[in-house]
Scaffold this motif. Structure first.
Motif, PDB file in Angstrom:
ATOM      1  N   LEU A 159      38.312  22.919  89.019  1.00  0.00           N
ATOM      2  CA  LEU A 159      39.115  23.653  89.959  1.00  0.00           C
ATOM      3  C   LEU A 159      39.422  22.749  91.224  1.00  0.00           C
ATOM      4  O   LEU A 159      40.583  22.777  91.653  1.00  0.00           O
ATOM      5  N   ALA A 160      38.574  22.041  91.633  1.00  0.00           N
ATOM      6  CA  ALA A 160      38.823  20.918  92.777  1.00  0.00           C
ATOM      7  C   ALA A 160      39.972  19.901  92.214  1.00  0.00           C
ATOM      8  O   ALA A 160      40.856  19.472  93.061  1.00  0.00           O
ATOM      9  N   VAL A 161      39.875  19.394  91.244  1.00  0.00           N
ATOM     10  CA  VAL A 161      40.754  18.456  90.457  1.00  0.00           C
ATOM     11  C   VAL A 161      42.400  19.037  90.366  1.00  0.00           C
ATOM     12  O   VAL A 161      43.448  18.710  90.733  1.00  0.00           O
ATOM     13  N   VAL A 162      42.266  20.577  89.853  1.00  0.00           N
ATOM     14  CA  VAL A 162      43.669  21.254  89.735  1.00  0.00           C
ATOM     15  C   VAL A 162      44.037  21.344  91.072  1.00  0.00           C
ATOM     16  O   VAL A 162      45.560  21.133  91.475  1.00  0.00           O
ATOM     17  N   MET A 163      43.183  21.735  92.108  1.00  0.00           N
ATOM     18  CA  MET A 163      43.698  21.888  93.536  1.00  0.00           C
ATOM     19  C   MET A 163      44.257  20.743  94.157  1.00  0.00           C
ATOM     20  O   MET A 163      45.323  20.503  94.795  1.00  0.00           O
ATOM     21  N   ALA A 164      43.592  19.472  93.826  1.00  0.00           N
ATOM     22  CA  ALA A 164      43.988  18.153  94.255  1.00  0.00           C
ATOM     23  C   ALA A 164      45.388  17.881  93.677  1.00  0.00           C
ATOM     24  O   ALA A 164      46.282  17.185  94.292  1.00  0.00           O
ATOM     25  N   VAL A 165      45.634  17.942  92.245  1.00  0.00           N
ATOM     26  CA  VAL A 165      46.731  17.662  91.530  1.00  0.00           C
ATOM     27  C   VAL A 165      47.997  18.483  92.095  1.00  0.00           C
ATOM     28  O   VAL A 165      49.306  17.957  92.178  1.00  0.00           O
TER      29      VAL A 165
END
Length: 249
Positions: A159-165
């Motif tokens: 989820l953190a990576v998706v939010m960062a992307v």
């Protein structure tokens, strides 16, 4: 259906435990630092480290399932000199790794509690809590706690990576930005540390064999299930390493 899910859940144990042990300094520190300093340039290198270390970690599963003994018992069967050599190296690694990981975990814990405590006190709390888990529930409790942590960490990381992307494009790097090269003398120290910690120090394999030996005593597990457990844990660990790297891009 529920019974089938429970049976699958019981299969997983030492592989997930090893994965949770691996995701510490290597992922939360080294992978994120690699992404922040060098961008994607070390992504393939990280995957190669996992690939080349795979046989060394796999050995603990194959040996323990074949002999029903831990790797430490295997070293002892070779002679006292080998056992003493392993013991000396393990003690040195245990002191260094425990100190590093407990202090890192303590610094993270400091963000989640309402009062300010020193790193030493927070480290003591974490180590004491781990000891209580082992004394109170032994392998089963450690196994169940590790599964919960691994599932939660995996979901949170994705989820953190998706939010960062999907963040605001205005905060992206300039088009002409070039990441510094990781292949310089100045970066050699970081590369050595990354290689040693990714996905975990080799001595973790001996701990994994002890966990697997305990699982054999408590559950009806065969070599196929043990290999599945190990492969899932190892592959997830490697994938999460790349996700942690992506967090700092």
């Amino acid at each position: 259906m529920i019974k089938k899910i429970k049976n699958i859940y019981k299969i997983f144990g030492p592989g997930i435990l090893m994965a949770t042990a691996a995701i510490g300094g290597s992922h939360l520190v080294s992978s994120t630092q690699a992404g922040a300093l060098f961008g994607w340039s070390l992504a393939i290198f990280i995957l190669l480290i996992n690939f080349f270390k795979y046989p060394f970690f796999l050995a603990n599963v194959q040996y323990t399932m074949a002999t029903k003994k831990s790797l430490i018992e295997g070293y002892a069967s070779l002679g006292n000199s080998w056992l003493w050599l392993f013991t000396i190296l393990a003690v040195i690694a245990a002191v260094v790794n425990t100190a590093a990981v407990s202090m890192f975990a303590a610094s993270l814990l400091g963000y989640f509690i309402p009062i300010q405590l020193t790193i030493n006190i927070l480290s003591f709390i974490i180590i004491f809590a781990c000891i209580l888990i082992l004394i109170a529930g032994k392998y089963n409790l450690l196994n169940n706690v590790s599964k919960i942590i691994m599932i939660t960490l995996s979901i949170a990381t994705v989820l953190a990576v998706v939010m960062a992307v999907t963040k605001d494009v205005n905060s992206a790097l300039a088009d002409d930005f070039i990441s510094p090269s990781a292949w310089t003398i100045a970066s050699l120290g970081f590369i050595v540390i990354l290689t040693g910690w990714m996905p975990a120090p080799i001595e973790i394999s001996s701990i994994g064999s002890i966990w697997l030996k305990n699982q054999i005593k408590q559950t009806n597990i065969n070599a196929k299930n043990a290999l599945l457990d190990f492969n899932v844990g190892f592959i997830v660990t490697a994938i999460l390493a790349i996700f942690f790297l992506a967090l700092e891009l």
